[in-house]
Structures are given as structure tokens and as C-alpha cells.
Design an enzyme around this catalytic site. Structure first.
Site, PDB file in Angstrom:
ATOM      1  N   TYR A  33      54.245  69.712  29.087  1.00  0.00           N
ATOM      2  CA  TYR A  33      55.245  68.687  28.760  1.00  0.00           C
ATOM      3  C   TYR A  33      54.539  67.350  28.652  1.00  0.00           C
ATOM      4  CZ  TYR A  33      59.181  65.453  29.175  1.00  0.00           C
ATOM      5  OH  TYR A  33      60.077  64.452  28.948  1.00  0.00           O
TER       6      TYR A  33
ATOM      7  N   GLU B 168      59.040  62.470  23.001  1.00  0.00           N
ATOM      8  CA  GLU B 168      59.046  63.569  23.963  1.00  0.00           C
ATOM      9  C   GLU B 168      58.590  64.843  23.259  1.00  0.00           C
ATOM     10  OE1 GLU B 168      62.011  65.109  27.424  1.00  0.00           O
ATOM     11  OE2 GLU B 168      62.857  65.086  25.409  1.00  0.00           O
TER      12      GLU B 168
END
Length: 383
Positions: free
Chosen positions: A106, A194
Site C-alpha cells: 500500500y 492512493e
């Protein structure tokens, strides 16, 4: 992202099933499996459900299955945990190569109040929601604040890579990818980048397999290419109408519509409605110098919401004069045929004249002396 040298899967957007065959032949001449992703402005697509019964907004399928699958997605409504029950229309489908993934991580860059600048967020686990990751693996999430004046350094990028803990990608190449993502963040006026998951592939590359980007509305004048891609069918129609009238509006789930001048007063109005046992249906700031036309448009937006059972107008006349607001309220009430109770609290410049206009209008308006009185009357009007 590819314009900034960030590694992304090879892919193409299609707007209709007829385009699929040509796109596959030209873009994926030898791929036997492809990923088909519905494009909506909401997360949770993979676990979403289409209203036509199709499960999942993201599928890995064989080459000859892409066209019939795209046909089932395009023009349909996809419901996810982020869209709510109404869902969002799928006007585009993204077809991309299937990656040979060996590791998922991530990575994000967001704006951080605490450090007054961008912050890199990295975690060695990815592919699931960051909320779940934060709950299960809080110690695995690292944050690297970036000095907005000096920009990202090799040391900053290296710290981010340490947080990602790649297994096969070369460290120096990973550092370069982090720096390129930061360059994208700054030069595109992003408020969020993101990447979830950021993956390592079998050929030892770091690739942004899926991403979400948010952009600063205030930068629309210099990001014309990005903002030209705006799809208003993905947005709340009330918010689109409010923006066209130069009103600050955010739809909520309550039953009392609010029309206030000033963001702080609007927040206080929402709080006091909640304090007295009801919920605001919106945040609506008409600003300090709204015209009568804008007031009328504001009423149209408020009354278009079927959940609104009462309206609370709370105006403090500084730059905004109370008589202008009062005239707007009266004219709006006549134009939109108000069918819900309207509570009005006016204070400030020309307040006496404003109250006189309301009183002489002959309209069934409920007047209030102060904010607490107005909130109580608005909540009472619901019953």
C-alpha cells in the site's frame, strides 16, 4: 501516471461494447487473459453488485469473454459500500493486462495537517482497505512527512521504500518510482494519490496496479486537461446545481435543510440541529454576498431533496443584507411552491427591514429570534 514515468499496467478505456474488439486487437495482441474494471468514482468495486445482478465490478477473464462482460457493465448501475444503495452509473470500462504479481503493498501521498504538507503513507501489506490494514497491522504503517519547501529527498524516498519492504524490486528503482509519484502529486495539484495495491511483478518491477487520485478544485484553471475529464453523472446532482450557482453545498442524510451564510455559522447550525434531536440534510453556505437569484437557486436545491421535511434559514447580515435574503426567501417560496415549513432567523444589517418583508409577504414562514430558538422550531416543525 505514465506521463510522469510511474509504472502502470498497459490498458485502454472503452465507452461501448463495440469498441472492445478493436481495443483488444490493437492494445493486447497476444494477451490471453485480461482485467476488466468498471470505472466509477467510488471504492469497493470488486465486491460491488450491479443492479442487473452481475456480481463484482472488477473481473479477470479470458480474451473472448471481455466483450460480453463489458456489455453487462456499460450503462448499468454499480452499487458498492461507498456508493450507497443508489449506486453509480458505469459509463466507461477499463481493460488492462493481467499482471504476474509476487507481492502487494500500500502506498499513498496525502495532505497532512500535523506537518502542514504532504505525507507519504506506506505499508508492506496491500490489496485491502487501509482501514483494515490500520486495525490489523498498525505498526506496519509508516508515515514520512515531506518538507513542502525543499521537496522530497532521497532519504525521504528511501524511508518510504523501507516501509514498503519490497521483496524483489531493486531499491534504487523503487526510490525513483516514489520520487516520480511525488512529482505527479505536486505538479498535478493532487490532494491524494492512493495506490492500492502497489505491486511487485515477476520481472521485478514496482507497478501501480490500481490507484485513486483526488485533485484540488482550486487548481482547475491550470489543470484543464484533468478537469476536462470530469463526469458529472458520477456526482450528486444537487452539488452540481449548487456549483453552477456558485453555492457551497454538500448533501447529507438528515431531514432539515439548512441555508446559512458563512461556513462557521453553517457548522454551528448543523450542530445545534443535532443537539435538539434532528439531523441536517445538507451543508449550504450561500456566502457573504449572495444575490436574490442565488437564494432562489438554493431553495430549489433544498426542496429537490425528498428527505427534507423542514428548512432552516440562518442569516447573519454583515456583507449580506437581511432585506436581500428576505426578498429572496419570499420570491423563492412563491417560485418553488414550498410545501415544507420554513424557519427563518435573521440578524445584522437591515434586519428590521428584512423582518418587515417577511411579515408582509403573507407567506407561512416561521420566524425565530436567535439560533437556539430557530433550531427548536425547525425540529418541532418535523413533528
Amino acid at each position: 501516471m505514465s506521463k510522469f514515468g510511474v509504472n502502470v499496467p498497459n490498458g485502454a478505456v472503452v465507452l461501448s461494447p463495440k469498441e472492445v474488439g478493436k481495443v483488444i486487437e490493437e492494445t493486447f495482441p497476444s494477451n490471453q487473459e485480461l482485467v476488466v474494471k468498471s470505472q466509477i468514482l467510488a471504492g469497493g468495486r470488486g465486491l460491488g453488485t450491479f443492479k442487473n445482478g452481475l456480481k463484482g465490478g472488477v473481473h479477470i477473464v479470458k480474451r473472448d469473454e471481455v466483450e460480453p462482460l463489458a456489455a453487462k457493465m456499460l450503462g448499468q448501475i454499480l452499487v458498492t459500500k461507498q456508493t450507497g444503495p443508489t449506486g453509480k452509473p458505469v459509463n466507461q470500462v477499463y481493460i488492462c493486462e493481467k499482471l504476474s504479481i509476487v507481492n502487494e503493498m500500500y502506498f499513498a501521498i496525502a495532505l497532512d495537517r500535523a506537518s502542514a504538507g504532504p505525507v507519504i503513507i506506506a505499508c508492506s501489506k496491500g490489496g485491502t482497505s487501509i482501514e483494515d490494514l490500520a486495525e490489523k497491522y498498525p505498526d506496519m504503517i509508516i508515515k514520512v512527512p515531506i518538507n513542502i519547501s525543499t521537496g522530497i529527498t532521497n532519504e525521504d524516498a528511501a524511508k518510504a521504500v523501507e516501509g514498503l519492504a519490497p521483496k524483489v524490486a531493486k531499491k534504487d528503482e523503487a526510490i525513483e518510482q516514489v520520487k516520480r509519484i511525488y512529482k505527479l502529486f505536486c505538479e498535478s495539484d493532487c490532494t491524494l494519490v492512493e495506490i492500492n495495491p502497489l505491486v511487485e511483478t515477476a520481472d521485478k518491477k514496482l507497478v501501480a496496479a490500481d490507484a485513486k487520485l483526488n485533485f484540488d478544485d482550486n487548481a482547475a484553471f491550470r489543470q484543464k486537461e484533468i478537469f476536462s475529464l470530469r463526469d458529472q453523472t458520477q456526482e450528486d446532482p444537487r452539488e452540481v446545481a449548487a456549483a453552477a450557482a456558485d453555492l457551497n453545498y454538500i448533501g447529507l442524510d438528515g431531514e432539515i435543510g439548512c441555508m446559512v451564510n458563512g461556513a462557521g455559522l453553517a457548522m454551528a447550525t448543523m450542530d445545534i440541529i443535532k443537539l435538539h434531536g434532528a439531523s441536517p440534510a445538507n451543508f449550504l453556505d450561500v456566502g457573504g454576498n449572495a444575490s436574490e437569484h442565488q437564494v432562489i437557486e438554493a431553495f430549489k436545491i433544498l426542496t429537490s431533496d425528498k428527505k427534507v421535511k423542514a428548512i432552516l434559514v440562518n442569516i447573519f447580515g454583515g456583507i449580506m443584507k437581511c432585506d436581500i435574503i428576505a426578498s429572496g426567501i419570499v420570491n423563492a417560496a412563491k417560485e418553488v411552491s414550498l410545501k415544507v415549513p420554513v424557519v427563518v432567523r435573521l440578524e445584522g444589517t437591515n434586519v428590521a427591514l428584512g423582518k418587515s418583508i417577511l411579515k408582509e409577504s403573507g407567506m407561512a414562514l416561521i420566524t425565530a429570534e436567535d439560533l437556539d430558538d430557530a433550531a427548536q422550531k425547525a425540529v418541532k416543525a418535523l413533528r
